[in-house]
Design a protein around this motif. Sequence first.
Motif, PDB file in Angstrom:
ATOM      1  N   ASP A   1      -5.255   5.149   2.585  1.00 42.73           N
ATOM      2  CA  ASP A   1      -6.875   5.834   2.399  1.00 42.73           C
ATOM      3  C   ASP A   1      -6.664   4.199   3.536  1.00 42.73           C
ATOM      4  O   ASP A   1      -6.336   3.111   2.895  1.00 42.73           O
ATOM      5  CB  ASP A   1      -7.280   5.711   0.996  1.00 42.73           C
TER       6      ASP A   1
ATOM      7  N   CYS B   1       0.986  -0.765   0.068  1.00 42.70           N
ATOM      8  CA  CYS B   1      -0.205  -0.436   0.329  1.00 42.70           C
ATOM      9  C   CYS B   1       0.569   1.414  -0.064  1.00 42.70           C
ATOM     10  O   CYS B   1       1.677   1.578   0.910  1.00 42.70           O
ATOM     11  CB  CYS B   1      -0.987  -0.427   1.281  1.00 42.70           C
TER      12      CYS B   1
ATOM     13  N   LEU C   1      -3.378  -0.053 -10.016  1.00 38.79           N
ATOM     14  CA  LEU C   1      -4.311   0.826  -9.948  1.00 38.79           C
ATOM     15  C   LEU C   1      -3.862   1.931 -11.444  1.00 38.79           C
ATOM     16  O   LEU C   1      -5.132   1.829 -12.034  1.00 38.79           O
ATOM     17  CB  LEU C   1      -4.418   2.420  -9.188  1.00 38.79           C
TER      18      LEU C   1
ATOM     19  N   ALA D   1      -8.331   2.105   0.479  1.00 36.20           N
ATOM     20  CA  ALA D   1      -7.636   0.962  -0.304  1.00 36.20           C
ATOM     21  C   ALA D   1      -7.241  -0.129   0.499  1.00 36.20           C
ATOM     22  O   ALA D   1      -7.006  -1.345  -0.308  1.00 36.20           O
ATOM     23  CB  ALA D   1      -6.801   2.269  -0.569  1.00 36.20           C
TER      24      ALA D   1
ATOM     25  N   ASP E   1      -0.111  -0.295  -4.973  1.00 38.62           N
ATOM     26  CA  ASP E   1      -1.837  -0.171  -5.126  1.00 38.62           C
ATOM     27  C   ASP E   1      -1.543   0.367  -5.801  1.00 38.62           C
ATOM     28  O   ASP E   1      -2.976   0.689  -6.991  1.00 38.62           O
ATOM     29  CB  ASP E   1      -2.275  -0.098  -4.111  1.00 38.62           C
TER      30      ASP E   1
ATOM     31  N   ILE F   1      -0.666   4.421  -0.449  1.00 37.35           N
ATOM     32  CA  ILE F   1      -2.354   5.095  -1.224  1.00 37.35           C
ATOM     33  C   ILE F   1      -3.290   5.600   0.447  1.00 37.35           C
ATOM     34  O   ILE F   1      -3.188   4.707   1.346  1.00 37.35           O
ATOM     35  CB  ILE F   1      -3.420   4.611  -2.290  1.00 37.35           C
TER      36      ILE F   1
END
Length: 252
Positions: A25, A21, A239, A28, A235, A23
């Motif tokens: 969030d 990860c 994406l 997410a 991520d 991001i």
Amino acid sequence: MRPNKLKQLFAAKQTAIGGWCAIPDSYAAEVMGHCGYDTVVVDLQHGPIYLDAALPMLQALSSTDATPMARCSANNFFEINKLLDAGAYGIVCPMIDSADDARALVSACRYPPAGTRSFGPTRGFLYGGADYFAHANDTILAWAMIETPRGLENLDAICAVEGLDGVFVGPSDLSLALGVSPAPEWRKPPLSDALARILAAAHGAGKLAGIFCVSVEFAVEMKAAGFDFVVHANDASILREAAQRGVKAIRG
């Protein structure tokens, strides 16, 4: 204490597949946790994730089958303690240059007498269970990143550090350390030779070997090469690549 899924996989001689990860969030992170990864690592070194964002991300991962881990921003005792207290079941520590660096990492991850971790596992009790203290030292994973010239020079000494679970390759920084582009060309020297050397040194010392991969192809080949833990990009890049493919297909 809740078992560490990665340790179970490693004991069974199976490769662990990791998500990553970047991001900051919790949603997410939750999505990543439900993708089938064995673990998801919250990355505090690169990108905009800080401790205040890491906590809800670790909470979100707790609702999934993925084991929560974190990459600390540096070999910092207090940050490592906070991440473990927040429920991380493993720490990936960047820029480990020497055996002393590796010993400091292990010490931060282990309660006395095995280390110097301070007691206060706030979310550790919630995620791990009431007997967290009794089993944490045997459950938490400590990974030392090999990605610098000094790290390569001191590889054997790092792998010999007692209590260290494994070494983890950052291929972009390792490429820079070898004097080539940070875009990993894993099939070509000098990176291919360095990867083989790291894998052999880790396994020769009875340690695990992990690696961050920038593509599925890279990850598949590193799994076949014998790495115990392979990460499939992060991520943000997943994406981006999926969105680009979609736009290209729609435009025709």
